[in-house]
Scaffold this motif. Structure first.
Motif, PDB file in Angstrom:
ATOM      1  N   LEU A   1       0.813   3.036   4.952  1.00 19.27           N
ATOM      2  CA  LEU A   1       0.167   3.354   6.374  1.00 19.27           C
ATOM      3  C   LEU A   1       0.749   3.197   7.743  1.00 19.27           C
ATOM      4  O   LEU A   1       0.835   4.156   8.482  1.00 19.27           O
ATOM      5  N   PRO A   2       1.424   1.842   7.810  1.00 20.04           N
ATOM      6  CA  PRO A   2       2.097   1.722   8.956  1.00 20.04           C
ATOM      7  C   PRO A   2       3.328   2.692   9.342  1.00 20.04           C
ATOM      8  O   PRO A   2       3.580   3.467  10.468  1.00 20.04           O
TER       9      PRO A   2
ATOM     10  N   ALA B   1      -4.191   3.553  -4.192  1.00 20.58           N
ATOM     11  CA  ALA B   1      -4.758   3.127  -2.736  1.00 20.58           C
ATOM     12  C   ALA B   1      -4.000   2.065  -2.204  1.00 20.58           C
ATOM     13  O   ALA B   1      -3.738   1.901  -1.012  1.00 20.58           O
ATOM     14  N   ILE B   2      -3.423   0.960  -2.948  1.00 16.88           N
ATOM     15  CA  ILE B   2      -2.944   0.145  -2.650  1.00 16.88           C
ATOM     16  C   ILE B   2      -1.482   0.365  -1.922  1.00 16.88           C
ATOM     17  O   ILE B   2      -1.073  -0.075  -1.021  1.00 16.88           O
ATOM     18  N   TRP B   3      -0.890   1.329  -2.846  1.00 20.18           N
ATOM     19  CA  TRP B   3       0.510   1.830  -2.344  1.00 20.18           C
ATOM     20  C   TRP B   3       0.276   2.542  -0.942  1.00 20.18           C
ATOM     21  O   TRP B   3       1.159   2.528  -0.177  1.00 20.18           O
ATOM     22  N   MET B   4      -0.786   3.321  -0.752  1.00 24.37           N
ATOM     23  CA  MET B   4      -0.964   4.019   0.342  1.00 24.37           C
ATOM     24  C   MET B   4      -1.306   3.189   1.321  1.00 24.37           C
ATOM     25  O   MET B   4      -0.848   3.428   2.559  1.00 24.37           O
TER      26      MET B   4
ATOM     27  N   ILE C   1      -6.425  10.692   8.209  1.00 29.31           N
ATOM     28  CA  ILE C   1      -6.653  11.277   6.674  1.00 29.31           C
ATOM     29  C   ILE C   1      -6.293  10.475   5.926  1.00 29.31           C
ATOM     30  O   ILE C   1      -6.903  10.383   4.660  1.00 29.31           O
ATOM     31  N   TRP C   2      -4.927   9.828   6.011  1.00 26.34           N
ATOM     32  CA  TRP C   2      -4.418   8.893   4.916  1.00 26.34           C
ATOM     33  C   TRP C   2      -5.250   7.943   4.804  1.00 26.34           C
ATOM     34  O   TRP C   2      -5.529   7.567   3.532  1.00 26.34           O
ATOM     35  N   MET C   3      -5.665   7.386   5.757  1.00 25.61           N
ATOM     36  CA  MET C   3      -6.966   5.971   5.462  1.00 25.61           C
ATOM     37  C   MET C   3      -8.242   6.579   4.666  1.00 25.61           C
ATOM     38  O   MET C   3      -8.444   5.764   3.920  1.00 25.61           O
TER      39      MET C   3
ATOM     40  N   VAL D   1      -3.139  -4.294   7.042  1.00 29.27           N
ATOM     41  CA  VAL D   1      -3.960  -3.969   6.109  1.00 29.27           C
ATOM     42  C   VAL D   1      -3.754  -4.270   4.525  1.00 29.27           C
ATOM     43  O   VAL D   1      -4.821  -4.863   3.972  1.00 29.27           O
ATOM     44  N   PRO D   2      -2.562  -4.475   4.125  1.00 23.95           N
ATOM     45  CA  PRO D   2      -2.454  -4.907   2.846  1.00 23.95           C
ATOM     46  C   PRO D   2      -3.044  -6.381   2.737  1.00 23.95           C
ATOM     47  O   PRO D   2      -3.456  -6.937   1.573  1.00 23.95           O
TER      48      PRO D   2
END
Length: 138
Positions: A129-130, A122-125, A104-106, A57-58
């Protein structure tokens, strides 16, 4: 080529290129990518594909290359390699928490992506995510 062999090509892209990618492609492509990845997580047979998609995703969002080494720094400044948690622990986490928590996180991360102020969070989140999905360590 130099006499010492081929030059190494850096995978890092300039901030300008990454910002242009984010503004032109990354913000909307990430929404589609996350929707497909999460759908694949919910379907039992396609879980490995969904997890692989989440791990990049990043890169989809801002062309950020994945980390090559997984290390942690101790309080005294020493560095040591980190090991992944066992597959059994990660599978249990995914089944009990990871699949719904990642949804929820996404959603929160994508909502923050759409606001100028929320983009850094958002970029940090997205980078975390993994770990939310399967306790995968970066």
């Amino acid at each position: 080529m130099s006499s010492n062999g081929p030059a190494l090509v850096s995978e890092d892209r300039s901030l300008l290129v990454r910002a242009a990618w984010f503004l032109l492609v990354g913000w909307w492509a990430t929404g589609i990518w996350l929707s497909v990845a999460w759908l694949l997580l919910v379907l039992v047979v396609t879980i490995p594909i969904g997890i692989k998609m989440i791990n990049v995703v990043p890169m989809v969002l801002s062309l950020k290359p994945p980390a090559r080494e997984f290390v942690e720094r101790a309080g005294d400044g020493s560095v040591r390699s980190r090991e992944q948690r066992s597959l059994v622990v990660r599978a249990v986490w995914f089944l009990l928490v990871g699949w719904w928590a990642s949804g929820i996180w996404m959603a929160v991360a994508y909502a923050l992506t759409l606001s100028i102020v929320g983009i850094p969070v958002a970029i940090w989140m997205y980078g975390k995510l993994p770990a939310i999905v399967s306790l995968y360590r970066y």
